[in-house]
Motif scaffolding. Sequence first.
Motif, PDB file in Angstrom:
ATOM      1  N   LEU A 102       9.585  26.359 -63.207  1.00 54.63           N
ATOM      2  CA  LEU A 102       9.231  27.453 -63.082  1.00 54.63           C
ATOM      3  C   LEU A 102      10.435  28.956 -63.902  1.00 54.63           C
ATOM      4  O   LEU A 102      10.999  28.414 -62.913  1.00 54.63           O
ATOM      5  N   VAL A 103      10.691  29.142 -64.156  1.00 54.53           N
ATOM      6  CA  VAL A 103      11.688  30.115 -64.864  1.00 54.53           C
ATOM      7  C   VAL A 103      11.396  31.009 -65.496  1.00 54.53           C
ATOM      8  O   VAL A 103      10.093  32.007 -65.695  1.00 54.53           O
ATOM      9  N   SER A 104      12.668  32.321 -64.243  1.00 57.79           N
ATOM     10  CA  SER A 104      12.225  34.290 -64.332  1.00 57.79           C
ATOM     11  C   SER A 104      13.055  34.824 -64.686  1.00 57.79           C
ATOM     12  O   SER A 104      14.236  34.562 -64.538  1.00 57.79           O
ATOM     13  N   GLY A 105      12.907  35.384 -66.133  1.00 56.66           N
ATOM     14  CA  GLY A 105      13.979  36.543 -66.405  1.00 56.66           C
ATOM     15  C   GLY A 105      13.347  38.137 -66.463  1.00 56.66           C
ATOM     16  O   GLY A 105      14.954  39.310 -66.803  1.00 56.66           O
ATOM     17  N   VAL A 106      12.765  38.022 -64.722  1.00 61.21           N
ATOM     18  CA  VAL A 106      13.091  39.823 -64.563  1.00 61.21           C
ATOM     19  C   VAL A 106      12.632  39.865 -63.275  1.00 61.21           C
ATOM     20  O   VAL A 106      12.881  39.594 -62.429  1.00 61.21           O
ATOM     21  N   ASP A 107      14.531  40.481 -63.392  1.00 60.24           N
ATOM     22  CA  ASP A 107      14.767  41.065 -61.657  1.00 60.24           C
ATOM     23  C   ASP A 107      13.762  41.348 -60.848  1.00 60.24           C
ATOM     24  O   ASP A 107      14.198  40.641 -59.634  1.00 60.24           O
ATOM     25  N   PRO A 108      12.997  41.927 -60.554  1.00 55.92           N
ATOM     26  CA  PRO A 108      11.890  41.910 -59.409  1.00 55.92           C
ATOM     27  C   PRO A 108      11.327  41.032 -58.912  1.00 55.92           C
ATOM     28  O   PRO A 108      11.169  40.815 -57.798  1.00 55.92           O
TER      29      PRO A 108
ATOM     30  N   LEU B  88      12.793  37.903 -58.648  1.00 52.99           N
ATOM     31  CA  LEU B  88      13.550  36.486 -58.808  1.00 52.99           C
ATOM     32  C   LEU B  88      13.791  36.597 -57.067  1.00 52.99           C
ATOM     33  O   LEU B  88      13.806  35.083 -56.969  1.00 52.99           O
ATOM     34  N   LEU B  89      13.763  37.272 -56.632  1.00 50.37           N
ATOM     35  CA  LEU B  89      13.391  37.334 -55.186  1.00 50.37           C
ATOM     36  C   LEU B  89      12.340  36.509 -54.209  1.00 50.37           C
ATOM     37  O   LEU B  89      12.748  35.666 -53.503  1.00 50.37           O
ATOM     38  N   PRO B  90      10.962  37.620 -54.759  1.00 55.44           N
ATOM     39  CA  PRO B  90      10.448  36.947 -54.440  1.00 55.44           C
ATOM     40  C   PRO B  90       9.660  35.425 -54.128  1.00 55.44           C
ATOM     41  O   PRO B  90       8.791  34.597 -53.576  1.00 55.44           O
ATOM     42  N   LEU B  91      10.395  34.783 -56.024  1.00 57.87           N
ATOM     43  CA  LEU B  91       9.638  33.566 -56.568  1.00 57.87           C
ATOM     44  C   LEU B  91      11.500  32.676 -55.709  1.00 57.87           C
ATOM     45  O   LEU B  91      10.025  31.206 -55.097  1.00 57.87           O
ATOM     46  N   ALA B  92      12.292  32.843 -55.114  1.00 58.55           N
ATOM     47  CA  ALA B  92      13.151  31.953 -54.775  1.00 58.55           C
ATOM     48  C   ALA B  92      12.757  31.790 -53.481  1.00 58.55           C
ATOM     49  O   ALA B  92      12.805  31.281 -52.512  1.00 58.55           O
ATOM     50  N   LYS B  93      12.072  32.753 -52.937  1.00 63.78           N
ATOM     51  CA  LYS B  93      11.770  32.881 -51.610  1.00 63.78           C
ATOM     52  C   LYS B  93      10.419  31.583 -51.001  1.00 63.78           C
ATOM     53  O   LYS B  93      10.492  31.151 -50.015  1.00 63.78           O
TER      54      LYS B  93
ATOM     55  N   ILE C 153      20.676  35.748 -54.414  1.00 60.93           N
ATOM     56  CA  ILE C 153      19.701  36.617 -55.003  1.00 60.93           C
ATOM     57  C   ILE C 153      19.738  37.512 -54.526  1.00 60.93           C
ATOM     58  O   ILE C 153      20.061  38.760 -54.891  1.00 60.93           O
ATOM     59  N   GLU C 154      19.831  37.306 -52.901  1.00 57.34           N
ATOM     60  CA  GLU C 154      19.941  38.974 -52.154  1.00 57.34           C
ATOM     61  C   GLU C 154      20.878  39.866 -52.367  1.00 57.34           C
ATOM     62  O   GLU C 154      20.901  41.032 -52.263  1.00 57.34           O
ATOM     63  N   LEU C 155      22.283  39.083 -51.804  1.00 53.67           N
ATOM     64  CA  LEU C 155      23.068  39.514 -51.680  1.00 53.67           C
ATOM     65  C   LEU C 155      23.807  40.222 -53.141  1.00 53.67           C
ATOM     66  O   LEU C 155      24.083  41.137 -53.156  1.00 53.67           O
ATOM     67  N   ALA C 156      23.313  39.802 -54.457  1.00 51.69           N
ATOM     68  CA  ALA C 156      23.285  39.702 -55.900  1.00 51.69           C
ATOM     69  C   ALA C 156      23.379  40.852 -56.178  1.00 51.69           C
ATOM     70  O   ALA C 156      23.486  42.258 -57.168  1.00 51.69           O
ATOM     71  N   GLN C 157      21.819  41.123 -55.458  1.00 58.95           N
ATOM     72  CA  GLN C 157      21.031  42.232 -56.339  1.00 58.95           C
ATOM     73  C   GLN C 157      21.027  43.721 -55.395  1.00 58.95           C
ATOM     74  O   GLN C 157      20.564  44.407 -55.477  1.00 58.95           O
ATOM     75  N   ASP C 158      22.090  44.131 -54.520  1.00 55.66           N
ATOM     76  CA  ASP C 158      22.135  44.879 -53.534  1.00 55.66           C
ATOM     77  C   ASP C 158      23.268  45.390 -53.876  1.00 55.66           C
ATOM     78  O   ASP C 158      24.558  44.197 -53.773  1.00 55.66           O
ATOM     79  N   LYS C 159      23.885  45.764 -54.872  1.00 54.37           N
ATOM     80  CA  LYS C 159      25.447  45.934 -55.602  1.00 54.37           C
ATOM     81  C   LYS C 159      26.682  46.207 -54.399  1.00 54.37           C
ATOM     82  O   LYS C 159      27.444  46.501 -54.488  1.00 54.37           O
ATOM     83  N   GLY C 160      25.730  47.224 -53.351  1.00 52.76           N
ATOM     84  CA  GLY C 160      26.306  47.560 -52.114  1.00 52.76           C
ATOM     85  C   GLY C 160      27.418  46.777 -51.424  1.00 52.76           C
ATOM     86  O   GLY C 160      28.588  46.504 -51.046  1.00 52.76           O
TER      87      GLY C 160
ATOM     88  N   VAL D  25      22.711  51.428 -55.768  1.00 56.57           N
ATOM     89  CA  VAL D  25      22.234  49.812 -55.168  1.00 56.57           C
ATOM     90  C   VAL D  25      21.433  49.303 -55.784  1.00 56.57           C
ATOM     91  O   VAL D  25      21.809  47.920 -56.105  1.00 56.57           O
ATOM     92  N   PHE D  26      20.416  49.623 -55.989  1.00 54.27           N
ATOM     93  CA  PHE D  26      19.013  48.640 -56.408  1.00 54.27           C
ATOM     94  C   PHE D  26      19.225  49.216 -57.150  1.00 54.27           C
ATOM     95  O   PHE D  26      18.045  50.287 -57.840  1.00 54.27           O
ATOM     96  N   SER D  27      19.205  48.602 -58.708  1.00 56.02           N
ATOM     97  CA  SER D  27      18.791  49.089 -60.138  1.00 56.02           C
ATOM     98  C   SER D  27      18.936  48.064 -61.026  1.00 56.02           C
ATOM     99  O   SER D  27      19.446  47.337 -60.889  1.00 56.02           O
ATOM    100  N   TYR D  28      18.013  47.830 -62.022  1.00 55.17           N
ATOM    101  CA  TYR D  28      18.173  46.953 -62.713  1.00 55.17           C
ATOM    102  C   TYR D  28      18.992  47.591 -64.508  1.00 55.17           C
ATOM    103  O   TYR D  28      17.937  48.779 -65.072  1.00 55.17           O
ATOM    104  N   GLY D  29      19.844  46.962 -65.224  1.00 54.97           N
ATOM    105  CA  GLY D  29      19.770  47.419 -66.638  1.00 54.97           C
ATOM    106  C   GLY D  29      20.233  48.626 -66.066  1.00 54.97           C
ATOM    107  O   GLY D  29      21.336  48.798 -65.290  1.00 54.97           O
ATOM    108  N   MET D  30      20.672  49.870 -67.226  1.00 55.02           N
ATOM    109  CA  MET D  30      21.742  50.763 -67.532  1.00 55.02           C
ATOM    110  C   MET D  30      20.228  51.917 -66.170  1.00 55.02           C
ATOM    111  O   MET D  30      20.741  52.854 -66.051  1.00 55.02           O
TER     112      MET D  30
END
Length: 364
Positions: free
Chosen positions: A81-87, A89-94, A114-121, A164-169
Amino acid sequence: MNELRIFFTGAGSPGFNGILKGFRVGAKEEGRKIKVITADMNPDAYGFHLADKGYVIPPGNVDNFLEKMLEICDKEKPRLLVSGVDPELLPLAKAKPDFRRYGVEVVLSDWKAIELAQDKGKLYDFFKPYGFVPEYKRVKNVKEFKEAANSLGYPEKPVCFKPVFSYGMRGFRIMRPDADKVDLLFKYKPSSAFINFSEALEILKQAEAQGRFPDLLVMEYLEGKEYTVDLLARKGKSLVTIPRERVVTKEGISTVAKLEKNKEIIEYAETITEKLGFDYCINMQFRYSSDGYPKLIEVQPRFAGTTIACIGAGANLPYLALKLALGEKIPEVKVKWGTVMKRFWDEVFVLGEKQWFYGIKFEV
């Protein structure tokens, strides 16, 4: 070889076609049969016409997302299972243990990385001692926003901000004192990231009044060259690291990219990969500061939208990630440094149950 079934989500994402090409080309070169099942929340996603089978699924941040994904896995019996969709990633990994009960390996890093990478702060705080990140302030209201912009040199210097939590632009803006509303209306496309301070303040005041002010990072604006780095990693060790200059971008997506063996950025990216303990394919974005140092902009723990640039230069990272997940040997990768990728649009036509492509195939 037995048929390899891959469940690859994000059928509507810009990078889906390129990554799918990587899967199919890699499999063909090894004489392996593959079947690709895809999914997307948009029933009109173009990837449904490129994969072997497709499903409409709920967004990754709703309660029944995992239930639907497990249901599809039970029916289709994919191996990976491979995901290319940001929202997603975390639920699938957990949920990796849940998918393993169905015989499915989730090709993602550990959920903590993944959790640390997605929290830009938190990501910026983590790497601030290393000098990897731009100057920044984390703000939670209009007062802090104004103070942060001033402390970073505005209006003498341009300043940018993003959630802090955003995807793309999404939510990213560059504040310039010379950002004239008339020019923005008539000289720039609606997707322009430029905004003036007063306009940004007006919007943020409205958001605060409505209780919708998001945590923001207010940062120095980096005006140097911008790079994406694609990596294939195993337990924090990079197996392949490929920087590429983002020569031309449109709405955050590279349309012209050049692979460059930039040793400085390679060193930065491999250190970040080690510190966060990443696995499989990830990508990072850097931009040079005015004093000549690369600064980390963000880390995306998934394939990049322009991973196809690496595939075309001899580094099929998507297929190598599949081999890594299957426990197979990873061959030596010989990158054709200096390769330039130029991207253009393509189409699929649909009439009832029929679908077709139209145009000229270019042979190299």
